[in-house]
Structures are given as structure tokens and as C-alpha cells.
Design a protein around this motif. Sequence first.
Motif, PDB file in Angstrom:
ATOM      1  N   ASN A  52       1.154  -1.191  -0.321  1.00  0.00           N
ATOM      2  CA  ASN A  52       0.065   0.055  -0.008  1.00  0.00           C
ATOM      3  C   ASN A  52       0.962   1.133   0.056  1.00  0.00           C
ATOM      4  O   ASN A  52       0.509   1.585  -1.071  1.00  0.00           O
ATOM      5  CB  ASN A  52      -1.175   0.268   1.284  1.00  0.00           C
ATOM      6  CG  ASN A  52      -2.070  -0.757   1.051  1.00  0.00           C
ATOM      7  OD1 ASN A  52      -2.201  -1.356  -0.145  1.00  0.00           O
ATOM      8  ND2 ASN A  52      -3.080  -1.345   2.024  1.00  0.00           N
ATOM      9  N   SER A  53       1.848   0.942   0.932  1.00  0.00           N
ATOM     10  CA  SER A  53       2.584   2.185   0.591  1.00  0.00           C
ATOM     11  C   SER A  53       3.688   2.904  -0.876  1.00  0.00           C
ATOM     12  O   SER A  53       3.317   3.768  -0.722  1.00  0.00           O
ATOM     13  CB  SER A  53       3.681   2.677   2.131  1.00  0.00           C
ATOM     14  OG  SER A  53       4.863   3.157   1.943  1.00  0.00           O
ATOM     15  N   ILE A  54       4.201   1.552  -1.184  1.00  0.00           N
ATOM     16  CA  ILE A  54       4.850   1.836  -1.945  1.00  0.00           C
ATOM     17  C   ILE A  54       3.562   2.049  -3.389  1.00  0.00           C
ATOM     18  O   ILE A  54       3.996   3.202  -3.908  1.00  0.00           O
ATOM     19  CB  ILE A  54       4.942   0.189  -2.797  1.00  0.00           C
ATOM     20  CG1 ILE A  54       6.160  -0.348  -1.950  1.00  0.00           C
ATOM     21  CG2 ILE A  54       5.838   0.500  -4.212  1.00  0.00           C
ATOM     22  CD1 ILE A  54       6.922  -1.542  -1.829  1.00  0.00           C
ATOM     23  N   SER A  55       2.704   1.771  -3.466  1.00  0.00           N
ATOM     24  CA  SER A  55       2.286   1.875  -4.804  1.00  0.00           C
ATOM     25  C   SER A  55       0.929   3.376  -4.399  1.00  0.00           C
ATOM     26  O   SER A  55       0.763   4.380  -4.910  1.00  0.00           O
ATOM     27  CB  SER A  55       0.526   0.827  -4.197  1.00  0.00           C
ATOM     28  OG  SER A  55       0.787   0.259  -4.558  1.00  0.00           O
TER      29      SER A  55
ATOM     30  N   ASP B  64      -1.837  -2.984 -10.897  1.00  0.00           N
ATOM     31  CA  ASP B  64      -1.243  -3.615 -10.365  1.00  0.00           C
ATOM     32  C   ASP B  64       0.116  -3.436  -9.390  1.00  0.00           C
ATOM     33  O   ASP B  64       0.565  -2.373  -9.642  1.00  0.00           O
ATOM     34  CB  ASP B  64      -1.316  -5.485 -10.573  1.00  0.00           C
ATOM     35  CG  ASP B  64      -0.846  -5.528 -11.081  1.00  0.00           C
ATOM     36  OD1 ASP B  64       0.590  -4.575 -11.238  1.00  0.00           O
ATOM     37  OD2 ASP B  64      -0.859  -5.856 -12.795  1.00  0.00           O
ATOM     38  N   PHE B  65       1.366  -4.317  -8.635  1.00  0.00           N
ATOM     39  CA  PHE B  65       1.757  -4.135  -8.249  1.00  0.00           C
ATOM     40  C   PHE B  65       2.489  -5.285  -8.246  1.00  0.00           C
ATOM     41  O   PHE B  65       2.419  -6.191  -7.649  1.00  0.00           O
ATOM     42  CB  PHE B  65       1.458  -3.439  -6.938  1.00  0.00           C
ATOM     43  CG  PHE B  65       3.467  -3.229  -6.110  1.00  0.00           C
ATOM     44  CD1 PHE B  65       4.282  -3.282  -5.973  1.00  0.00           C
ATOM     45  CD2 PHE B  65       3.398  -4.071  -4.388  1.00  0.00           C
ATOM     46  CE1 PHE B  65       5.694  -2.471  -6.001  1.00  0.00           C
ATOM     47  CE2 PHE B  65       4.456  -4.076  -4.316  1.00  0.00           C
ATOM     48  CZ  PHE B  65       5.608  -3.405  -4.664  1.00  0.00           C
TER      49      PHE B  65
ATOM     50  N   VAL C 101       5.288  -1.031 -10.178  1.00  0.00           N
ATOM     51  CA  VAL C 101       4.190  -0.489  -9.588  1.00  0.00           C
ATOM     52  C   VAL C 101       3.195   0.050 -11.365  1.00  0.00           C
ATOM     53  O   VAL C 101       4.131   0.456 -11.927  1.00  0.00           O
ATOM     54  CB  VAL C 101       3.741   0.711  -8.953  1.00  0.00           C
ATOM     55  CG1 VAL C 101       1.643   1.042  -8.547  1.00  0.00           C
ATOM     56  CG2 VAL C 101       3.909   0.355  -7.536  1.00  0.00           C
ATOM     57  N   ASN C 102       2.700  -0.999 -11.496  1.00  0.00           N
ATOM     58  CA  ASN C 102       1.890  -0.583 -12.834  1.00  0.00           C
ATOM     59  C   ASN C 102       0.570   0.670 -11.972  1.00  0.00           C
ATOM     60  O   ASN C 102      -0.437   0.129 -12.021  1.00  0.00           O
ATOM     61  CB  ASN C 102       1.004  -1.964 -13.973  1.00  0.00           C
ATOM     62  CG  ASN C 102       2.079  -2.814 -14.229  1.00  0.00           C
ATOM     63  OD1 ASN C 102       3.307  -2.212 -14.261  1.00  0.00           O
ATOM     64  ND2 ASN C 102       2.110  -4.078 -13.592  1.00  0.00           N
TER      65      ASN C 102
ATOM     66  N   LYS D   7      13.179   4.853   3.050  1.00  0.00           N
ATOM     67  CA  LYS D   7      11.626   5.272   2.381  1.00  0.00           C
ATOM     68  C   LYS D   7      11.821   4.332   1.025  1.00  0.00           C
ATOM     69  O   LYS D   7      12.367   5.078   0.636  1.00  0.00           O
ATOM     70  CB  LYS D   7      11.604   6.663   2.534  1.00  0.00           C
ATOM     71  CG  LYS D   7      10.865   7.502   2.002  1.00  0.00           C
ATOM     72  CD  LYS D   7      10.626   8.712   1.985  1.00  0.00           C
ATOM     73  CE  LYS D   7       9.612   9.647   1.522  1.00  0.00           C
ATOM     74  NZ  LYS D   7      10.245  11.127   1.093  1.00  0.00           N
ATOM     75  N   TRP D   8      10.624   3.878   0.969  1.00  0.00           N
ATOM     76  CA  TRP D   8       9.860   3.919  -0.821  1.00  0.00           C
ATOM     77  C   TRP D   8       9.892   5.525  -1.867  1.00  0.00           C
ATOM     78  O   TRP D   8       9.197   6.023  -0.959  1.00  0.00           O
ATOM     79  CB  TRP D   8       8.519   2.733  -1.186  1.00  0.00           C
ATOM     80  CG  TRP D   8       8.319   1.602  -0.345  1.00  0.00           C
ATOM     81  CD1 TRP D   8       8.422   1.453   1.159  1.00  0.00           C
ATOM     82  CD2 TRP D   8       9.635   0.400  -0.568  1.00  0.00           C
ATOM     83  NE1 TRP D   8       8.760   0.224   1.255  1.00  0.00           N
ATOM     84  CE2 TRP D   8       9.374  -0.196  -0.091  1.00  0.00           C
ATOM     85  CE3 TRP D   8      10.035   0.228  -2.070  1.00  0.00           C
ATOM     86  CZ2 TRP D   8       9.996  -1.800  -0.604  1.00  0.00           C
ATOM     87  CZ3 TRP D   8      10.820  -0.974  -2.146  1.00  0.00           C
ATOM     88  CH2 TRP D   8      10.355  -1.919  -1.488  1.00  0.00           C
ATOM     89  N   VAL D   9      10.803   5.314  -2.511  1.00  0.00           N
ATOM     90  CA  VAL D   9      11.053   6.668  -3.421  1.00  0.00           C
ATOM     91  C   VAL D   9      10.956   5.890  -5.452  1.00  0.00           C
ATOM     92  O   VAL D   9      11.008   4.571  -4.586  1.00  0.00           O
ATOM     93  CB  VAL D   9      12.183   7.512  -3.538  1.00  0.00           C
ATOM     94  CG1 VAL D   9      12.081   8.525  -2.205  1.00  0.00           C
ATOM     95  CG2 VAL D   9      13.468   6.443  -3.317  1.00  0.00           C
ATOM     96  N   VAL D  10      10.372   7.114  -5.898  1.00  0.00           N
ATOM     97  CA  VAL D  10      10.438   6.582  -7.207  1.00  0.00           C
ATOM     98  C   VAL D  10      12.177   6.154  -7.922  1.00  0.00           C
ATOM     99  O   VAL D  10      12.598   7.207  -7.832  1.00  0.00           O
ATOM    100  CB  VAL D  10       9.526   7.190  -7.742  1.00  0.00           C
ATOM    101  CG1 VAL D  10       9.897   6.859  -9.363  1.00  0.00           C
ATOM    102  CG2 VAL D  10       8.392   6.763  -7.629  1.00  0.00           C
TER     103      VAL D  10
END
Length: 189
Positions: A60-63, A140-141, A148-149, A170-173
Motif C-alpha cells: 500500500n505504501s509503495i502504491s 497492480d504491483f 507498480v502498474n 523510505k520507498w521512492v520512485v
Amino acid sequence: MTKKLYLILIIFITSCNNKNEKIKTTVEIEKQIELKLDEKQEKINEFKNSTEETITTASNSISVTALNFINDYAKNCDKINGRIGTEEWVESNPNASKMLKSELKKIMEEANKADPEYGLGFDPIFNAQDYPDEGFKLVDFDTLSGIVNVKDKILDGFDMKIKLVKENGKWVVNGIGIINMPESKWIQE
């Protein structure tokens, strides 16, 4: 003779009691084993549920990070006044990895060197000149690849892949459009 009978009777009664005690002890041991197995299974289930919750929370965090990044960028592109350039926007975005920032800078410098008038000629984040007016939604992920799509909220046909990595906890792009993404993951219209 009666003494012998009493003695035999006492031995018989004692041996019967010992058998009963052995049977009781065996039953008690079996019950204890069952309880321990139940406790172990309960702990396994708790761990499994906890792990699933952790994965769901991370997903969820990543999405959310991916969707916020692309939708905030689209909103920035929609601005007539006050629009921030792509490089500046990415540089100031806390959800962009260091690698994404440096790779974008490199791509833009090379494009401007090759064609000073037009530069790249398209948006490197969208890998297109146009983008969905209404923003993007999650498709989706893939937890293994960190990709992540996302796709256009309204129309089919504008699908993107966004790669995320963990940087400083931390999740980052880390990849989007043509930036840090293999051609096989580029936009599919």
C-alpha cells in the motif's frame, strides 16, 4: 495361606494401580503434546498474519507513493501559471530517488546538447507529449520487481510502469517513463 493370598492380592492391586498410572501418564503426555502443538500452530499463524499485514502495508505504501508521484506530476503539468519544469519538479520531489534525479539530469543535458532548440521533444516521465487529463489509477504491483502498474483513470490505452526502491528506509520512485526503465517497460499506448 491367607498371608500368601493377601500378598498376592496386594501385588495384584499395586500392579493394576501402576498400569492405571502409566495409562494416565501417557494420556497426560499426549494432551501436553497436543497443547504444545496447538501453541506452535497459533504462533505460526500469528507470524503468517503479521507477515501478510507487513507485506500489505508495504504494498500500500509503495502504491500510494507511485500514484502520488505520477498524479502530482500530472497536476503540475496541467498548471498554466506556476508550472515547474520537469527537472526542477523531480529535483524538489522527496519521493524521487537520487538515481532518478541524476539520470533525468543526464538525459536532459544530452538531449539539449543534441538539439538545443527542442531538447528531448517529449516528456521523459510520461514518455509522451500527452498524458491523461484525469490522472492515473493503480492496476497492480509486483512485489518482487518493485514495479507498480498504473493506467489512465478514464480511458484504456495509457499504461505506465513505475519502479520503486527503498532509499534511506523510505520507498521512492527510481524509474519512470524513459528514466531508469528498460525499453520493455516503457509506456504502452
